[in-house]
Write a protein that holds these residues in place. Structure first.
Motif, PDB file in Angstrom:
ATOM      1  N   LEU A  67       0.832  -1.201   0.000  1.00  0.00           N
ATOM      2  CA  LEU A  67       0.000   0.000   0.000  1.00  0.00           C
ATOM      3  C   LEU A  67       0.865   1.249   0.000  1.00  0.00           C
ATOM      4  N   ARG A  68       1.952   1.249   0.768  1.00  0.00           N
ATOM      5  CA  ARG A  68       2.866   2.400   0.773  1.00  0.00           C
ATOM      6  C   ARG A  68       3.457   2.606  -0.629  1.00  0.00           C
ATOM      7  N   CYS A  69       3.814   1.528  -1.292  1.00  0.00           N
ATOM      8  CA  CYS A  69       4.367   1.644  -2.643  1.00  0.00           C
ATOM      9  C   CYS A  69       3.328   2.189  -3.626  1.00  0.00           C
ATOM     10  N   ALA A  70       2.095   1.740  -3.508  1.00  0.00           N
ATOM     11  CA  ALA A  70       1.044   2.208  -4.407  1.00  0.00           C
ATOM     12  C   ALA A  70       0.798   3.698  -4.230  1.00  0.00           C
ATOM     13  N   LEU A  71       0.781   4.164  -2.978  1.00  0.00           N
ATOM     14  CA  LEU A  71       0.582   5.594  -2.716  1.00  0.00           C
ATOM     15  C   LEU A  71       1.797   6.408  -3.182  1.00  0.00           C
ATOM     16  N   ARG A  72       3.002   5.864  -2.969  1.00  0.00           N
ATOM     17  CA  ARG A  72       4.215   6.558  -3.420  1.00  0.00           C
ATOM     18  C   ARG A  72       4.207   6.711  -4.941  1.00  0.00           C
TER      19      ARG A  72
END
Length: 322
Positions: A304-309
């Protein structure tokens, strides 16, 4: 139904004095013509209703008229018992019954207290249509006739046919054994058994319903609170994504309005809270947290952090070109 309406008409005139036919029609949710017919019926029955002509005219009762009209019917008693549960009366189609029941309760009070009770009611506003940010409250709509059939089957212990529109499926008829009704955050659910298996149906997806004469195959006693907790636990054990997120305290409710469930909460640094929540899937979680911009941070999972980044980097690149 007409008898209840006539009682409500008399109580309105007793409690509020002279009222126009239009006002009575709005209060009773009928046409002006129906009100006029009801006035004639009351007069024929000996109730002293008289009309005043002119600009400020209307209908009124002779001063001092009083009669015993305060007996509650089943729906009105049920509406009062669910009124404390937020918008339960709306979720279960009992709004009109609640209004009628409260008129009878006020009328049963001693006369010196009636004005006080009426004034007190105007001093409280519960769950208005919008909040301070002008965001409308969304209450799911259920066809009134369908809700009536569902409610009757639940209370009578009869089997029920419902035309149900499940997600991404063509609506079709199902025969179920109703167990109980639950309302959560303005959403209503029917808990039922189908061929002996637990089923939970969203009331807003019930397009039509029919109470059947045969008895429902269900336990005689039920602990609805325990049953709801068990079904929630099974639902959350399905194919969902758990997310650890920190969010500004003032945006906490905004986040919770979009989650499937809240699993845990604790204080973080000053002005922030840390929540463990569940979303339907990664796409749902990404969408919800993106709405909060810098007021929230996903701590886990890494996907999820990667998707938002990646989404933020795309946005930065687009605006950097200018």
């Amino acid at each position: 139904m007409r008898a209840d309406r006539l009682v409500s008409l008399v109580l309105l005139l007793r409690q509020r004095g002279r009222l126009t036919a239009g006002t009575l029609a709005r209060e009773l949710e009928v046409s002006t013509r129906t009100v006029l017919r009801d006035i004639e019926a009351l007069s024929a029955a000996g109730v002293p209703v008289y009309a005043e002509r002119g600009r400020h005219g209307g209908f009124a009762l002779l001063p001092g008229f009083r009669t015993e009209l305060t007996g509650l019917n089943q729906d009105e008693a049920l509406a009062l018992s669910t009124a404390s549960s937020g918008r339960g009366e709306q979720a279960f189609g009992l709004g009109t019954a609640l209004t009628s029941a409260l008129r009878k309760v006020v009328d049963a009070l001693p006369e010196p207290h009636q004005a006080t009770a009426s004034d007190a009611a105007r001093r409280f506003l519960v769950e208005p249509d919008t909040d301070l940010l002008s965001r409308p409250s969304v209450t799911e709509e259920v066809p009134a006739t369908a809700m009536t059939e569902v409610r009757r089957a639940v209370l009578a212990g009869h089997r029920l046919r419902i035309r149900y529109a499940a997600t991404d499926q063509t609506p079709r008829w199902r025969t179920v054994d109703p167990v109980g009704l639950v309302t959560v955050r303005d959403r209503g659910y029917l808990l039922a058994l189908r061929a002996g298996a637990d089923r939970t149906y969203r009331l807003s997806r019930v397009l039509a319903a029919e109470e059947l004469p045969e008895p429902a195959q269900r336990p005689d006693a039920v602990d609805l609170d325990r049953l709801w907790r068990e079904r929630c636990a099974r639902f959350l054990s399905g194919d969902h994504i758990a997310v650890l997120v920190r969010v500004r305290a003032e945006r906490r409710e905004d986040l919770l309005n979009s989650v499937v469930a809240l699993r845990g909460a604790e204080s973080d640094t000053e002005g922030w809270v840390r929540l463990e929540v569940t979303f339907q899937d990664l796409r749902h979680a990404e969408w919800a947290l993106w709405q909060l911009a810098t007021d929230a941070e996903a701590l886990a999972p890494a996907s999820l952090r990667c998707a938002l980044r990646d989404r933020a980097a795309t946005l930065v690149g687009r605006y950097a070109q200018s």
